[in-house]
Design a protein around this motif. Structure first.
Motif, PDB file in Angstrom:
ATOM      1  N   SER A  76      27.084  42.067  41.170  1.00 30.30           N
ATOM      2  CA  SER A  76      27.409  41.617  42.427  1.00 30.30           C
ATOM      3  C   SER A  76      28.028  40.121  42.505  1.00 30.30           C
ATOM      4  O   SER A  76      28.348  39.472  43.431  1.00 30.30           O
ATOM      5  CB  SER A  76      26.049  41.611  43.394  1.00 30.30           C
ATOM      6  OG  SER A  76      25.061  40.749  42.734  1.00 30.30           O
ATOM      7  N   SER A  77      28.198  39.415  40.992  1.00 34.04           N
ATOM      8  CA  SER A  77      28.809  38.253  41.001  1.00 34.04           C
ATOM      9  C   SER A  77      30.084  38.212  40.330  1.00 34.04           C
ATOM     10  O   SER A  77      30.264  39.245  39.379  1.00 34.04           O
ATOM     11  CB  SER A  77      27.733  37.318  40.080  1.00 34.04           C
ATOM     12  OG  SER A  77      27.355  37.803  38.999  1.00 34.04           O
ATOM     13  N   ILE A  78      30.981  37.290  40.456  1.00 33.98           N
ATOM     14  CA  ILE A  78      32.284  37.434  39.997  1.00 33.98           C
ATOM     15  C   ILE A  78      32.038  37.308  38.223  1.00 33.98           C
ATOM     16  O   ILE A  78      32.872  37.995  37.543  1.00 33.98           O
ATOM     17  CB  ILE A  78      33.057  36.217  40.426  1.00 33.98           C
ATOM     18  CG1 ILE A  78      34.420  36.327  39.919  1.00 33.98           C
ATOM     19  CG2 ILE A  78      32.425  34.791  40.057  1.00 33.98           C
ATOM     20  CD1 ILE A  78      35.411  35.297  40.428  1.00 33.98           C
ATOM     21  N   PHE A 104      32.109  49.026  45.148  1.00 32.11           N
ATOM     22  CA  PHE A 104      32.188  47.784  44.215  1.00 32.11           C
ATOM     23  C   PHE A 104      32.062  46.454  45.144  1.00 32.11           C
ATOM     24  O   PHE A 104      31.466  45.474  45.199  1.00 32.11           O
ATOM     25  CB  PHE A 104      33.316  47.819  43.383  1.00 32.11           C
ATOM     26  CG  PHE A 104      33.716  46.364  42.669  1.00 32.11           C
ATOM     27  CD1 PHE A 104      32.783  45.714  42.001  1.00 32.11           C
ATOM     28  CD2 PHE A 104      34.872  45.773  43.469  1.00 32.11           C
ATOM     29  CE1 PHE A 104      33.116  44.610  41.495  1.00 32.11           C
ATOM     30  CE2 PHE A 104      35.307  44.471  42.820  1.00 32.11           C
ATOM     31  CZ  PHE A 104      34.415  43.925  42.016  1.00 32.11           C
ATOM     32  N   ILE A 105      33.060  46.839  46.459  1.00 28.91           N
ATOM     33  CA  ILE A 105      33.250  45.706  47.413  1.00 28.91           C
ATOM     34  C   ILE A 105      31.973  45.385  48.128  1.00 28.91           C
ATOM     35  O   ILE A 105      31.478  44.489  48.444  1.00 28.91           O
ATOM     36  CB  ILE A 105      34.529  45.809  48.117  1.00 28.91           C
ATOM     37  CG1 ILE A 105      35.810  45.804  47.181  1.00 28.91           C
ATOM     38  CG2 ILE A 105      34.689  44.769  49.256  1.00 28.91           C
ATOM     39  CD1 ILE A 105      37.022  46.018  47.886  1.00 28.91           C
ATOM     40  N   LYS A 106      31.515  46.791  48.571  1.00 30.73           N
ATOM     41  CA  LYS A 106      30.286  46.472  49.419  1.00 30.73           C
ATOM     42  C   LYS A 106      28.950  45.736  48.512  1.00 30.73           C
ATOM     43  O   LYS A 106      28.151  45.156  49.600  1.00 30.73           O
ATOM     44  CB  LYS A 106      29.732  48.137  49.832  1.00 30.73           C
ATOM     45  CG  LYS A 106      30.550  48.693  50.955  1.00 30.73           C
ATOM     46  CD  LYS A 106      29.939  48.393  52.104  1.00 30.73           C
ATOM     47  CE  LYS A 106      30.675  49.263  53.075  1.00 30.73           C
ATOM     48  NZ  LYS A 106      30.399  48.669  54.614  1.00 30.73           N
ATOM     49  N   HIS A 124      39.822  40.671  44.166  1.00 34.94           N
ATOM     50  CA  HIS A 124      41.067  40.862  44.069  1.00 34.94           C
ATOM     51  C   HIS A 124      41.248  40.748  42.447  1.00 34.94           C
ATOM     52  O   HIS A 124      42.055  41.555  42.115  1.00 34.94           O
ATOM     53  CB  HIS A 124      41.636  39.422  44.514  1.00 34.94           C
ATOM     54  CG  HIS A 124      43.228  39.127  44.498  1.00 34.94           C
ATOM     55  ND1 HIS A 124      43.750  38.768  43.388  1.00 34.94           N
ATOM     56  CD2 HIS A 124      43.990  39.636  45.250  1.00 34.94           C
ATOM     57  CE1 HIS A 124      44.844  38.943  43.252  1.00 34.94           C
ATOM     58  NE2 HIS A 124      45.169  39.416  44.461  1.00 34.94           N
ATOM     59  N   PHE A 125      40.454  40.265  41.822  1.00 33.28           N
ATOM     60  CA  PHE A 125      40.477  40.198  40.219  1.00 33.28           C
ATOM     61  C   PHE A 125      40.200  41.707  39.821  1.00 33.28           C
ATOM     62  O   PHE A 125      41.116  42.292  39.111  1.00 33.28           O
ATOM     63  CB  PHE A 125      39.432  39.405  39.480  1.00 33.28           C
ATOM     64  CG  PHE A 125      39.182  39.719  38.251  1.00 33.28           C
ATOM     65  CD1 PHE A 125      39.889  39.458  37.306  1.00 33.28           C
ATOM     66  CD2 PHE A 125      38.001  40.196  38.100  1.00 33.28           C
ATOM     67  CE1 PHE A 125      39.878  39.396  36.176  1.00 33.28           C
ATOM     68  CE2 PHE A 125      37.788  40.373  36.534  1.00 33.28           C
ATOM     69  CZ  PHE A 125      38.630  40.190  35.620  1.00 33.28           C
ATOM     70  N   THR A 140      46.261  38.014  33.674  1.00 27.86           N
ATOM     71  CA  THR A 140      45.204  38.151  35.236  1.00 27.86           C
ATOM     72  C   THR A 140      43.845  37.624  34.561  1.00 27.86           C
ATOM     73  O   THR A 140      42.917  36.901  34.999  1.00 27.86           O
ATOM     74  CB  THR A 140      45.029  39.496  35.493  1.00 27.86           C
ATOM     75  OG1 THR A 140      46.500  39.665  36.307  1.00 27.86           O
ATOM     76  CG2 THR A 140      44.266  39.331  36.667  1.00 27.86           C
ATOM     77  N   TYR A 141      43.382  38.271  33.209  1.00 26.21           N
ATOM     78  CA  TYR A 141      42.124  37.806  32.999  1.00 26.21           C
ATOM     79  C   TYR A 141      41.877  36.505  32.491  1.00 26.21           C
ATOM     80  O   TYR A 141      40.886  35.858  32.640  1.00 26.21           O
ATOM     81  CB  TYR A 141      41.663  38.933  31.636  1.00 26.21           C
ATOM     82  CG  TYR A 141      40.249  38.960  31.590  1.00 26.21           C
ATOM     83  CD1 TYR A 141      39.715  38.277  30.751  1.00 26.21           C
ATOM     84  CD2 TYR A 141      39.577  40.219  32.320  1.00 26.21           C
ATOM     85  CE1 TYR A 141      38.098  38.447  30.580  1.00 26.21           C
ATOM     86  CE2 TYR A 141      38.266  40.261  31.991  1.00 26.21           C
ATOM     87  CZ  TYR A 141      37.516  39.541  31.346  1.00 26.21           C
ATOM     88  OH  TYR A 141      36.244  39.598  30.995  1.00 26.21           O
TER      89      TYR A 141
END
Length: 799
Positions: free
Chosen positions: A591-593, A654-656, A667-668, A793-794
């Protein structure tokens, strides 16, 4: 000559053990899918309950092998040597057929397979007898085959599919309307009433289906007439309101319900007769007592009534499965043993001894039943194929979306469109108040929100306990009714179609998954028809081969069967081991980036490793002109493509699942998936065109072309290896150095393109080679570009 038949008896005994193993592996879906799918109880508890049910069913089974002995053909019309050929053909076919379905993970009917194998082998041997006797014609086939019984079985099977699906859907719809998805919040008396209905149905099923095949069914409950032989027939006609002309007719009509002794002039009601003639009384008392008991255990002992229903239902279906379907696995060898015992003391030649002895009743020794039960229990615990078959049934009935095993086809799309149109028509005439109530009862949004935040989506139950209870209850009732009415059916077909009907009624087949689920059901049903057809034809062919020369063909066919079984087992284990060893792409659950970046790193490491292997194997296969290697590469990229598609399909969840502070991770994650998809498409193109070139037998690539491609493959191998090392060690600060290699790699590919242009103008003579070579080089450039974009991107998000 008797030595060959002793050998056949030993071979049939070994085949019986193997048939028990493959049969239980397939039929486990009958009694495991509801408990496993609902996750109401632990897997260990499920297995213990099912094992006890199987053991009890096997021990208390009377072992009356009617189908194997006289259900399909008329044994008195065949000689001993012919009967042994029929039985051997049936067993060899049955093992290979069931193992084939187990390997595919598809549920089928052991009853249908054994019936059509007996039918096919008997028809073949009967036709051989007719062909050898000029006085006989094809019209005489009916005297050898029990066509009435075979017709009843076929009609019963077809009807059971439709009835089970329809009744399952109706009962589930009504149950959900009354209980909703928040059933555990309902008043205790509501659950108690549902428990009373379900437990009554399941326990009555245990009595009817479980006791029917045992010796206890013949126990005397009450003597209704004891007036002597002289007035027995007159009294019976008055009592039964019938007009039997002879005592023989009376005994034949009432033999299952009453025990009639014509000599002593007595008529006694049996236990089975009591159960079948007092259905309203038993059901009414059972409902009242079990509803009261359900209320007491939920109120004072805090027992979850739905879990109790699932435990009792699983035990009931396992009990009935072992007690009645045991004939499918050991019925034929037992019948062969009885036939051998009768022939061995006759003193006649095998080709002259008529098998009228199989027309009577024969019971299996308890020790053999106990041994069979033990094998079934061990198979249930240790068979990975059994779990594979169960998984197919659960996935098709899963609430909401999941990994869809089957691909949609024109038929499934047409059925879904027709159903949607019909649903719209029905909704247009329903009262608005009813529709509002129904929508409220079928609303599972609250349940979904509560559960998804607590655990991983794949760890959630496939469906809730209400549906599991309905599956077990409806299957038990339908099988009980069919048993009491002497209607033949397949327990596999009933339990599977009930599960599919309840899934439809529970709105598990939404617009997101309907075409896949319908396609899956159609595939399974198609497999059932394939079972019948292939069982008939294969058994007939094997019986024909055995008839040519029994000693030699017996050795050949047994060796072939062993070879195929061992080969299938080895291939299945290798495939399962490879899948376990292979680093599958995992759906992000963080749930975290920071968690998303970490999980994505594992996926990228696995992805580039597998992509590098696929690219290298493709170039090597092309260089060696090895079609098998290229086919393997295509399978590998197809599997990788499926996994990327699964990741893409999970974006919604995933977004939820992201917390408010990490929404930017979406977005990543979407960008990463996009680049993985681009790389996959490039690899898929490289593998496809290479396979097509070799498969069409076009000219081999020239030596210089192969040399250039191998050079590119080596550079890409080092490139992908460096990426794997970075993501494995998490030293992301070195990504910039790898990204800087982009122009160097492009230069190498562009150099090869220029060389090929020169070769084409001067020495190249194959347009196909040129097209393939340029296609591989251009797609390799796209592959490098997509990989560099992924790394960039990574790196940027990591910074």
């Amino acid at each position: 000559m008797s030595d060959i038949y002793i050998l056949m008896i030993v071979a049939l005994a070994v085949l019986a053990i193997a048939d028990l193993i493959v049969g239980v592996s397939n039929d486990a879906v009958n009694f495991l899918n509801s408990a496993i799918g609902s996750k109401a109880i632990s897997f260990r508890t499920i297995m213990i309950v099912a094992s006890i049910g199987i053991a009890a069913g096997a021990i208390f089974s009377s072992g009356l092998m009617e189908v194997a002995r006289k259900g399909i053909f008329v044994p008195g019309e065949f000689y001993f040597d012919e009967i042994m050929i029929i039985f051997m053909a049936v067993m060899i076919t049955d093992i290979l057929l069931l193992d084939f379905f187990n390997t595919l993970g598809m549920p089928t009917s052991t009853t249908v397979s054994i019936v059509f194998e007996l039918l096919g082998a008997a028809v073949c041997v009967a036709l051989i007898k007719i062909g050898a006797d000029s006085a006989l014609s094809i019209a005489d086939l009916g005297s050898y085959i029990n066509t009435k019984k075979a017709g009843e079985i076929i009609i019963g099977i077809l009807l059971s599919v439709v009835v089970a699906f329809s009744v399952g859907a109706i009962v589930q719809y009504v149950s959900r309307l009354l209980l909703s998805f928040n059933f555990e919040k309902k008043a205790k008396w509501v659950g108690a009433l549902f428990g009373g209905v379900a437990l009554t149905a399941i326990l009555y099923f245990i009595f009817i289906k479980g006791i029917k095949g045992t010796n206890y069914a013949k126990s005397i409950i009450d003597v209704v007439y004891n007036g002597g032989a002289e007035g027995l027939l007159d009294w019976a006609n008055i009592y039964f309101d019938s007009s039997y002309e002879t005592v023989k007719d009376l005994v034949s009509a009432k033999k299952d319900i009453f025990k009639i002794d014509a000599d002593k002039g007595t008529i006694a009601l049996t236990l089975r007769g009591f159960l079948e003639t007092n259905v309203p009384l038993i059901v009414s008392l059972g409902f009242v007592l079990l509803s009261l008991l359900s209320y007491l255990v939920t109120t004072f002992f805090k027992v979850n009534i739905y879990k109790l229903i699932i435990i009792v239902g699983t035990f009931a279906l396992a009990l009935a499965f072992a007690g009645n379907d045991l004939v499918n696995f050991i019925g034929v060898p037992i019948a062969a043993l009885k036939a051998y015992e009768a022939w061995s003391v006759s003193g006649q030649l095998p080709s002259e001894f008529s098998m009228t002895a199989l027309g009577g009743k024969a019971e299996t020794p308890t020790l053999l039943l106990l041994a069979a039960g033990l094998i079934m229990v061990l198979t249930l615990w240790f068979s990975s194929k059994a779990r594979n078959v169960v998984k197919t049934s659960i996935d098709l009935s899963r609430q909401g979306d999941g990994n869809e095993k089957f691909r949609p086809n024109f038929l499934s799309r047409g059925i879904v469109r027709s159903t949607v149109f019909l649903s719209e028509v029905v909704n247009s005439v329903l009262p608005t108040s009813f529709k509002n109530i129904a929508e409220k009862q079928f609303d599972q949004e609250l349940v979904d929100k509560t559960n998804v935040t607590l655990t991983k989506r794949e760890d959630l139950p496939a469906f809730d306990m209400v549906r599991a209870a309905v599956n077990l209850m409806v299957a038990g009732v339908l099988i009980s009714i069919a048993t009491s009415m002497k209607l033949p059916l397949s327990t596999t077909y009933v339990t599977f179609m009930v599960a599919m009907g309840t899934s439809l009624a529970d709105r598990a087949w939404g617009t997101e998954s309907a075409v896949y689920r319908v396609a899956g059901v159609l595939n399974v049903i198609g497999g059932w028809f394939f079972t019948a057809l292939s069982a008939f034809l294969a058994a007939a062919v094997i019986a024909f081969l055995l008839s040519l020369h029994l000693p030699s063909m017996l050795g050949v066919l047994l060796s072939l069967a062993c070879f195929l079984l061992v080969r299938n087992t080895i291939k299945y284990r290798k495939k399962a081991k490879a899948e376990r060893a292979e680093d599958r792409l995992k759906k992000s659950e963080s749930s975290s980036i920071q968690g998303v970046i970490e999980e994505s790193a594992d996926n990228i490491k696995s992805f580039v490793s597998r992509g590098n292997k696929i690219y290298g194997n493709t170039i090597n296969g092309l260089a060696k002109y090895d079609l098998a290697e290229l086919k393997k590469s295509r399978k590998g990229i197809a599997k990788l493509e499926t996994e990327v598609e699964e990741l893409r399909d999970s974006i919604f969840y995933f977004i939820k699942n992201l917390d408010d502070a990490s929404v930017g991770a979406s977005h990543f994650y979407i960008s990463i998936l996009g680049y993985l998809e681009d790389i996959t498409q490039s690899l898929e193109y490289v593998a496809k065109v290479s396979h097509k070139h070799v498969n069409n037998n076009h000219k081999k690539l020239r030596f210089n072309q192969i040399k250039d491609l191998k050079e590119i493959e080596e550079h890409l191998g080092d490139f992908f290896g460096n990426i794997k090392d970075v993501f494995d060690s998490r030293e992301f600060n070195t990504l910039s150095g790898i990204i800087d290699e982009k122009q160097e790699l492009f230069a190498i590919v562009n150099d090869k393109i220029n060389k090929q242009v020169s070769r084409t103008r001067t020495e190249e003579s194959s347009p196909k080679n040129t097209t393939l070579y340029f296609g591989l080089l251009m797609e390799t450039k796209d592959l490098i570009t997509a990989t560099m974009n992924l790394l960039t991107t990574y790196r940027d998000h990591q910074d």
